[in-house]
Motif scaffolding. Structure first.
Motif, PDB file in Angstrom:
ATOM      1  N   VAL A  44     -16.507  26.732  -7.874  1.00  0.00           N
ATOM      2  CA  VAL A  44     -15.275  27.260  -7.268  1.00  0.00           C
ATOM      3  C   VAL A  44     -14.459  28.011  -8.323  1.00  0.00           C
ATOM      4  N   GLN A  45     -14.319  27.427  -9.503  1.00  0.00           N
ATOM      5  CA  GLN A  45     -13.562  28.089 -10.564  1.00  0.00           C
ATOM      6  C   GLN A  45     -14.166  29.443 -10.937  1.00  0.00           C
ATOM      7  N   ALA A  50     -14.495  35.557 -10.211  1.00  0.00           N
ATOM      8  CA  ALA A  50     -15.227  36.726  -9.716  1.00  0.00           C
ATOM      9  C   ALA A  50     -14.391  37.500  -8.691  1.00  0.00           C
ATOM     10  N   LEU A  51     -13.706  36.761  -7.819  1.00  0.00           N
ATOM     11  CA  LEU A  51     -12.856  37.421  -6.819  1.00  0.00           C
ATOM     12  C   LEU A  51     -11.678  38.126  -7.489  1.00  0.00           C
ATOM     13  N   ARG A  52     -11.077  37.464  -8.448  1.00  0.00           N
ATOM     14  CA  ARG A  52      -9.938  38.074  -9.156  1.00  0.00           C
ATOM     15  C   ARG A  52     -10.379  39.341  -9.895  1.00  0.00           C
ATOM     16  N   ALA A  53     -11.602  39.337 -10.382  1.00  0.00           N
ATOM     17  CA  ALA A  53     -12.105  40.500 -11.115  1.00  0.00           C
ATOM     18  C   ALA A  53     -12.281  41.734 -10.227  1.00  0.00           C
ATOM     19  N   ALA A  78     -12.489  28.635  -3.359  1.00  0.00           N
ATOM     20  CA  ALA A  78     -12.383  29.697  -4.366  1.00  0.00           C
ATOM     21  C   ALA A  78     -11.372  30.751  -3.931  1.00  0.00           C
ATOM     22  N   ILE A  79     -11.364  31.070  -2.633  1.00  0.00           N
ATOM     23  CA  ILE A  79     -10.401  32.024  -2.087  1.00  0.00           C
ATOM     24  C   ILE A  79      -8.981  31.502  -2.310  1.00  0.00           C
ATOM     25  N   ALA A 151     -22.648  32.908 -12.398  1.00  0.00           N
ATOM     26  CA  ALA A 151     -23.201  32.914 -13.755  1.00  0.00           C
ATOM     27  C   ALA A 151     -22.474  33.910 -14.671  1.00  0.00           C
ATOM     28  N   ALA A 152     -21.951  34.979 -14.088  1.00  0.00           N
ATOM     29  CA  ALA A 152     -21.382  36.066 -14.893  1.00  0.00           C
ATOM     30  C   ALA A 152     -19.896  35.909 -15.201  1.00  0.00           C
ATOM     31  N   HIS A 153     -19.222  34.927 -14.581  1.00  0.00           N
ATOM     32  CA  HIS A 153     -17.767  34.819 -14.763  1.00  0.00           C
ATOM     33  C   HIS A 153     -17.371  33.459 -15.326  1.00  0.00           C
TER      34      HIS A 153
END
Length: 555
Positions: A44-45, A50-53, A78-79, A151-153
């Motif tokens: 979730v974190q 990722a969403l903020r990005a 997460a939202i 994985a990327a954030h």
């Protein structure tokens, strides 16, 4: 009502206090794979990051689709953690409704979950909406991938708890007519309804929940997702509807919720293995009766269930009594999206069959002078999104939510007597309220779904589908049983209300053929339109039972 931590804060709490305890159990080819509180929180974190990005503004709408999954929960959280507003889409939602909801809500991102109608669904997504695919084989391909983004954030660490009146989610009503309305549910609404529900139905020991009703609906979000976060309870997800009977037996939840159709089909499954006459004989033998009841409860998946709830539509009293003989107490409840499904419910030790229970703590129940059921509490919505006119119509001058249902209160228990606007007028100019009449005839176990119609007819007709048990009997036996109940119900009705005949139709009504909402409420206008010619033909015949061509059983 005592203040409580919000869902994101509760997730963090459990991830810290019992990090290695399983929370979500996701089925995969019949095997349940656990996700711990710590694992879920970490995903979730990272998804919040990722969403903020993506550069979305605070309060942006992010939609979630597909069947109920662990990732549905994690996406929703997460939202919220990222400061956005979730928008749920039902499985098998009509394509035009998918487009409408995404455009009307101004959703900028859409999570794609597993679904059986992927091609139709994807074609309905507006081009500007970005998509993120959940990691399931039957989830449609998206622009982005959940696992890759996680994985990327890095973990998101700048969470700001929202104010009570900030929007938490937009819940689009599945509505039996017209376009869906976007119900604005606030943080306060969610917390108030969850706290009140758990006060009325407190936990006893370890709780285990089964998630299978649509998560786009406020009921499943509150009864399972939000409750699991408050209780620290396990959640087990249904793999697909064909495995419902099998997997609920595996899980043996401590709380179980269903619509009347679920219980009707449970009954049919029992009677297929153990016909009523044999069941009656066994239940009359004291020691055998105890063993049979225990075996049936386990076979239904309800051996551990302390709360067995039914809602969304009236449960026939006869069916409730039938389950009670087996030691299964079914508690009828009542609520609507607009009050966060927080209204009334029967409770253990306070179960009045035929009613929808007493007022939940602080739900603000009231009956208007013309008999309409009203509510006023912190669980009631902020209004309809982008629709000031309908929002105004939804409330009385003193701020009570209009339910559109008529009812009465006896000894504190609420009884629903019909819909304010659900009346139809026969060709004789007489008005009929269909719901009580449908409920009275629904006691017959040979019938599965019913819809009482009469617009333009001299006398109303009951359209119905047969249950699994009904389809296996000879036509003459079905007709004999239905005529007996038809006559019994008609004996209690005014002349203009009497059922002219029962017409058995071929196809089961469902989401696929547009006859029901995703919460299995029959769309009366759709049913009436589809069978208009059949109704006219059957109205000309004097027989008490009619059959659509191709319906079963055969003569």
């Amino acid at each position: 009502m005592q203040e409580q931590r919000n869902p994101v804060q509760m997730l963090a709490h459990w991830a810290q206090t019992k990090p290695d305890a399983p929370w979500l159990f996701q089925p995969d080819d019949g095997q349940f794979k656990p996700i711990t509180w710590a694992q879920a929180y970490a995903q979730v974190q990272r998804m919040a990051s990722a969403l903020r990005a993506m550069g979305l503004a605070s309060g942006a709408r992010v939609a979630i689709s597909g069947l109920n999954t662990a990732h549905w929960f994690m996406a929703d959280l997460a939202i919220a953690m990222a400061g956005y507003v979730s928008v749920g889409l039902y499985p098998k939602q009509q394509a035009d409704h998918v487009t409408y909801i995404l455009e009307h809500s101004e959703s900028q991102v859409l999570f794609l979950g597993p679904m059986s109608d992927a091609e139709v669904f994807v074609a309905a997504i507006p081009p500007a909406v970005r998509t993120i695919r959940f990691p399931y084989a039957t989830a449609p391909r998206g622009e982005l991938d959940w696992d890759a983004l996680v994985a990327a954030h890095p973990p998101f660490t700048a969470y700001r708890p929202p104010a009570p009146d900030e929007l938490a989610t937009l819940v689009y009503t599945s509505g039996t007519t017209g376009k869906p309305k976007g119900v604005m549910i606030t943080q306060r609404n969610c917390l108030y309804a969850t706290a009140g529900g758990l006060k009325a139905m407190p936990p006893v020991g370890t709780e285990r929940l089964f998630c299978y009703l649509p998560l786009a609906h406020m009921f499943e979000r509150g009864a399972v997702e939000l409750s699991s976060l408050s209780l620290g309870a396990e959640v087990w997800f249904l793999e697909n509807i064909d495995k419902l009977g099998e997997q609920v037996v595996q899980v043996q939840p401590t709380r179980f919720c269903g619509v009347p159709l679920v219980y009707t089909r449970m009954q049919a499954a029992i009677l297929k293995k153990l016909p009523q006459a044999k069941l009656d004989r066994l239940l009359r033998i004291p020691l055998v009766s105890t063993l049979i009841k225990r075996k049936i409860r386990h076979g239904l998946g309800l051996s551990r269930a302390r709360y067995v709830i039914v809602g969304a539509a009236p449960m026939p009293d006869a069916l409730t009594h039938w389950f009670a003989r087996l030691g299964v107490t079914i508690l009828q409840g009542y609520g609507m999206t607009e009050n966060s499904i927080y209204a009334t419910c029967n409770l253990p030790g306070a179960n009045r069959i035929g009613s929808v229970g007493r007022e939940m703590p602080g739900a603000g129940l009231k009956i208007s002078p013309d008999g309409e059921i009203l509510f006023k509490s912190d669980a009631v919505m902020a209004g309809y999104y982008k629709d000031a006119e309908k929002t105004h119509e939804a409330f009385t001058s003193d701020g009570h939510l209009r339910t559109g249902d008529k009812g009465r209160i006896e000894d504190g228990y609420l009884y629903i007597t019909g819909r304010v606007k659900d009346l139809f007028k026969t060709a004789k100019g007489k008005y009929v309220s269909p719901a009580p009449i449908e409920s009275a005839l629904a006691r017959n176990p040979l019938l599965d779904q019913l819809c009482f119609v009469g617009n333009g007819l001299n006398q109303p007709i009951m359209l119905a589908t047969l249950s699994a048990g009904g389809r296996e009997l000879p036509r003459s036996e079905v007709e004999s049983a239905l005529v007996a109940d038809l006559d019994a119900v008609n004996a209690t009705l005014e002349p203009h209300e009497k059922i002219a005949k029962i017409v058995i139709v071929r196809d089961t009504w469902g989401i696929d053929n547009g006859m029901t909402t995703p919460t299995m409420k029959v769309k009366r206008s759709e049913v009436e339109s589809r069978y208009r010619e059949l109704l006219q033909r059957e109205a000309a015949h004097r027989s008490k039972i009619g059959w659509e061509v191709g319906s079963t059983p055969q003569a």
